[in-house]
Design an enzyme around this catalytic site. Structure first.
Site, PDB file in Angstrom:
ATOM      1  N   CYS A 291     -10.449   4.609   5.972  1.00  0.00           N
ATOM      2  CA  CYS A 291      -9.035   4.245   6.018  1.00  0.00           C
ATOM      3  C   CYS A 291      -8.260   5.346   6.728  1.00  0.00           C
ATOM      4  CB  CYS A 291      -8.522   4.086   4.588  1.00  0.00           C
ATOM      5  SG  CYS A 291      -6.770   3.718   4.461  1.00  0.00           S
ATOM      6  N   LEU A 292      -7.301   4.963   7.563  1.00  0.00           N
ATOM      7  CA  LEU A 292      -6.491   5.959   8.275  1.00  0.00           C
ATOM      8  C   LEU A 292      -5.712   6.854   7.311  1.00  0.00           C
ATOM      9  CD1 LEU A 292      -5.097   3.779  11.209  1.00  0.00           C
ATOM     10  CD2 LEU A 292      -6.820   5.589  11.366  1.00  0.00           C
TER      11      LEU A 292
ATOM     12  N   GLN B 205       1.576   2.197   4.707  1.00  0.00           N
ATOM     13  CA  GLN B 205       0.869   3.324   5.339  1.00  0.00           C
ATOM     14  C   GLN B 205       1.761   4.070   6.338  1.00  0.00           C
ATOM     15  OE1 GLN B 205      -2.870   0.996   6.443  1.00  0.00           O
ATOM     16  NE2 GLN B 205      -3.660   3.055   6.076  1.00  0.00           N
TER      17      GLN B 205
ATOM     18  N   HIS C 253      -8.998  -5.266   3.044  1.00  0.00           N
ATOM     19  CA  HIS C 253      -8.559  -3.866   2.957  1.00  0.00           C
ATOM     20  C   HIS C 253      -7.050  -3.754   3.219  1.00  0.00           C
ATOM     21  CE1 HIS C 253      -9.282   0.578   3.894  1.00  0.00           C
ATOM     22  NE2 HIS C 253      -8.055   0.377   4.328  1.00  0.00           N
ATOM     23  N   GLU C 254      -6.586  -4.396   4.291  1.00  0.00           N
ATOM     24  CA  GLU C 254      -5.164  -4.284   4.653  1.00  0.00           C
ATOM     25  C   GLU C 254      -4.276  -5.011   3.649  1.00  0.00           C
ATOM     26  OE1 GLU C 254      -4.461  -2.088   6.679  1.00  0.00           O
ATOM     27  OE2 GLU C 254      -6.456  -1.889   7.530  1.00  0.00           O
TER      28      GLU C 254
ATOM     29  N   HIS D 255      -3.688  -2.979   0.621  1.00  0.00           N
ATOM     30  CA  HIS D 255      -2.643  -1.973   0.821  1.00  0.00           C
ATOM     31  C   HIS D 255      -1.276  -2.517   0.413  1.00  0.00           C
ATOM     32  CE1 HIS D 255      -4.369   1.590   2.655  1.00  0.00           C
ATOM     33  NE2 HIS D 255      -4.995   0.900   3.595  1.00  0.00           N
TER      34      HIS D 255
ATOM     35  N   GLY E 104      -6.780  -1.251  11.562  1.00  0.00           N
ATOM     36  CA  GLY E 104      -5.723  -1.950  10.838  1.00  0.00           C
ATOM     37  C   GLY E 104      -4.754  -0.963  10.219  1.00  0.00           C
TER      38      GLY E 104
HETATM   39 ZN    ZN Z   1      -6.469   1.516   4.855  1.00  0.00          ZN
END
Ligand code: ZN
Length: 151
Positions: free
Chosen positions: A89-90, A52, A131-132, A135, A47
């Site tokens: 997380c990326l 991000q 999670h997304e 963000h 995701g």
């Molecule tokens: Zn993340």
């Protein structure tokens, strides 16, 4: 296809809430496609949210292995239960920790054509949606970790 740079670690944009998308137009569709390309290019991303990739727009792409989902202005409209998760997380490469998330969530969003739809997620999908969507509110998982893991 255009890859966008993934913002990481202490980049303040990760802590900045994103703004509602007013009109789902071709520019928004292009950004969603870029976000998907950027997510797939990482090889291990499930995701990605607007901030991000440096854009303060309420946009999310998710692929938990069952196909790409694009969400515009997503909102959690119902949630139930609780689950123990392991999250990464990326934007925080190499960091993994335990978190608690709802076991099930229902999210309402617009699709890439501006049409409203709902998605229900359980287990890993519920975790990913939470999670997304966090963000988009400038919240990152590292603040919710109850125990860091050495993975
Ligand atoms: Zn993340």
């Amino acid at each position: 296809m255009a890859l966008r740079q993934i913002r990481k670690n202490d980049d303040p944009i990760l802590r900045t809430p994103c703004k509602e998308v007013k009109e789902v137009n071709s520019k928004i569709r292009e950004i969603l496609n870029d976000m998907a390309d950027t997510m797939y290019n990482t090889g291990n991303g499930a995701g990605l949210a607007g901030n991000q990739v440096g854009l303060l727009k309420r946009l999310v792409v998710i692929d938990m292995g069952d196909g790409l989902i694009k969400l515009v202005n997503p909102k959690i409209i119902a949630q139930s239960g609780e689950q123990d998760c392991i999250e990464g997380c990326l934007s925080f490469p190499g960091r993994w920790g335990r978190t608690k998330r709802p076991a099930k969530v229902t999210v309402e969003a617009l699709d890439e054509n501006g049409k409203p739809f709902r998605i229900e997620g359980e287990g890993d999908m519920a975790k990913c949606l939470c999670h997304e969507l966090d963000h988009l509110d400038g919240k990152v998982f590292v603040d919710q970790v109850t125990e860091w893991l050495d993975i």
